[in-house]
Design an enzyme around this catalytic site. Structure first.
Site, mmCIF file in Angstrom:
data_model
loop_
_atom_site.group_PDB
_atom_site.id
_atom_site.type_symbol
_atom_site.label_atom_id
_atom_site.label_comp_id
_atom_site.label_asym_id
_atom_site.label_seq_id
_atom_site.Cartn_x
_atom_site.Cartn_y
_atom_site.Cartn_z
ATOM 1 N N GLU A 60 0.822 -1.220 0.000
ATOM 2 C CA GLU A 60 0.000 0.000 0.000
ATOM 3 C C GLU A 60 0.851 1.263 0.000
ATOM 4 O O GLU A 60 0.532 2.227 -0.694
ATOM 5 C CB GLU A 60 -0.936 -0.009 1.216
ATOM 6 C CG GLU A 60 -1.997 -1.093 1.158
ATOM 7 C CD GLU A 60 -2.924 -1.066 2.347
ATOM 8 O OE1 GLU A 60 -4.122 -1.354 2.165
ATOM 9 O OE2 GLU A 60 -2.463 -0.760 3.463
ATOM 10 N N GLU A 300 -3.605 21.971 35.455
ATOM 11 C CA GLU A 300 -4.650 22.998 35.546
ATOM 12 C C GLU A 300 -4.078 24.409 35.598
ATOM 13 O O GLU A 300 -4.796 25.377 35.377
ATOM 14 C CB GLU A 300 -5.513 22.761 36.795
ATOM 15 C CG GLU A 300 -6.328 21.480 36.736
ATOM 16 C CD GLU A 300 -7.179 21.280 37.980
ATOM 17 O OE1 GLU A 300 -6.741 21.707 39.064
ATOM 18 O OE2 GLU A 300 -8.275 20.704 37.865
#
Length: 337
Positions: A60, A300
């Site tokens: 491929e 955070e």
């Protein structure tokens, strides 16, 4: 059974030492799950770490496309090719250019593959993918006979082979036969649950060998594939009696007056605003004060925001950053698979 180590982190632990040596292994899964990456790394690790040259026959991608893709994992296929440790061979198969007439067999492929194996004395072989190889064959009887012949030919050659295949609707592969003639079958899965992407690996079968039977998460990163075989790890590590201060005197007292055991993992749990980050920062501050190096992952707050906020409780983490004792990694939590 003799095992052929893959060199892929975690996979050799799950399989008890690697893939079956001198036998074919089928790696199957849907598009984009990492089949080609796993097969290529198996080949690269063999050539660079175990002294086993390998042949990568693709149906491929071209040689240039595969080499470019593998650079993202830190593997230089072209360099290994020049050193004759790896042979790359692109076989162009176009369905619209194939007209089925007369008998179909893989004799030409065997000659071509055999030449590539002999040219570098290859011990490993990858065929990617089996569906593309049989793209122009509509007769399933012929197809299955040739598949059996292909797997037998690889066994007779004595090479450790990895054949990739697309996942079928009701079977592990599209043709539903490869999993029966392969000695080992590995299923890769790339799923999205609650908008979170994860990759999973499972050893479906392994003839003649015990193996991990669970689904194991794996990552594809800049250094290759890493499988996380948590349940396959034995609990035989050494436990230290040495203590490490948390940086908080009162908390150390709660742990016997000296802090937590070195090498242990401590979970700090609580609702927002209860001081989880502050305790973690105090632990890092104490480590740096002892001259130890530390790393703090923040999911955070930015590094600047974290340094500012910790100063409000008397922790000057910036001095440790400047001295090179502390590194703060701030990032949004995400899956890197």
């Amino acid at each position: 059974m003799q095992k052929c180590p893959t060199g892929i982190t975690g996979l050799d632990e799950i399989t008890g030492g690697g893939l079956p040596e001198g036998r074919p292994t089928l790696v199957c899964g849907a598009a984009g799950c990492g089949k080609t990456m796993l097969a290529a790394e198996f080949l690269v690790r063999g050539a660079s770490e175990y002294g086993e040259p390998g042949v990568f026959m693709m149906f491929e991608e071209t040689e240039e496309e595969l080499a470019a893709n593998m650079v993202s994992l830190g593997f230089d296929l072209q360099k290994l090719q020049k050193q004759k440790k790896i042979a790359l061979d692109f076989v162009r198969v176009e369905r619209n250019e194939i007209e089925e007439t007369g008998a179909f067999d893989l004799e030409g492929l065997f000659i071509r593959l055999g030449y590539a194996i002999d040219s570098i004395k290859a011990k490993r072989v990858v065929l990617d993918t089996v569906e593309a190889l049989f793209a122009g064959v509509s007769n399933h009887g012929i197809l299955r006979a040739e598949l059996r012949r292909l797997f037998r030919w690889l066994k007779d050659k004595g090479v450790t082979a990895v054949i990739t295949g697309e996942r079928g609707e009701s079977s592990f592969t599209r043709y539903g036969l490869e999993e029966y003639v392969a000695d080992c079958v590995i299923l890769l899965d790339h799923r999205i649950v609650d908008q979170v992407s994860t990759r999973r690996l499972r050893v479906v079968k392994y003839r003649g060998s015990a193996h991990g039977t669970n689904e194991y998460p794996f990552l594809i990163g800049s250094s290759g594939i890493s499988v996380l075989p948590i349940t396959s790890l034995s609990l035989n590590h050494e436990a230290s009696n040495q203590r490490v201060s948390t940086g908080i005197a009162g908390l150390d007292e709660m742990f016997g007056g000296e802090g937590v055991f070195k090498g242990s993992s401590v979970l700090i749990s609580g609702s927002p605003g209860t001081g989880k980050s502050s305790i973690a920062a105090a632990f890092v501050d104490a480590a740096c004060a002892r001259g130890e190096r530390a790393i703090l992952f923040a999911y955070e707050e930015s590094a600047s925001q974290l340094l500012r906020n910790m100063q409000s409780i008397g922790l000057n983490l910036g001095r440790w950053v400047n001295k090179g004792l502390l590194k703060i990694e701030s990032t949004r939590p995400r899956c890197t698979a």
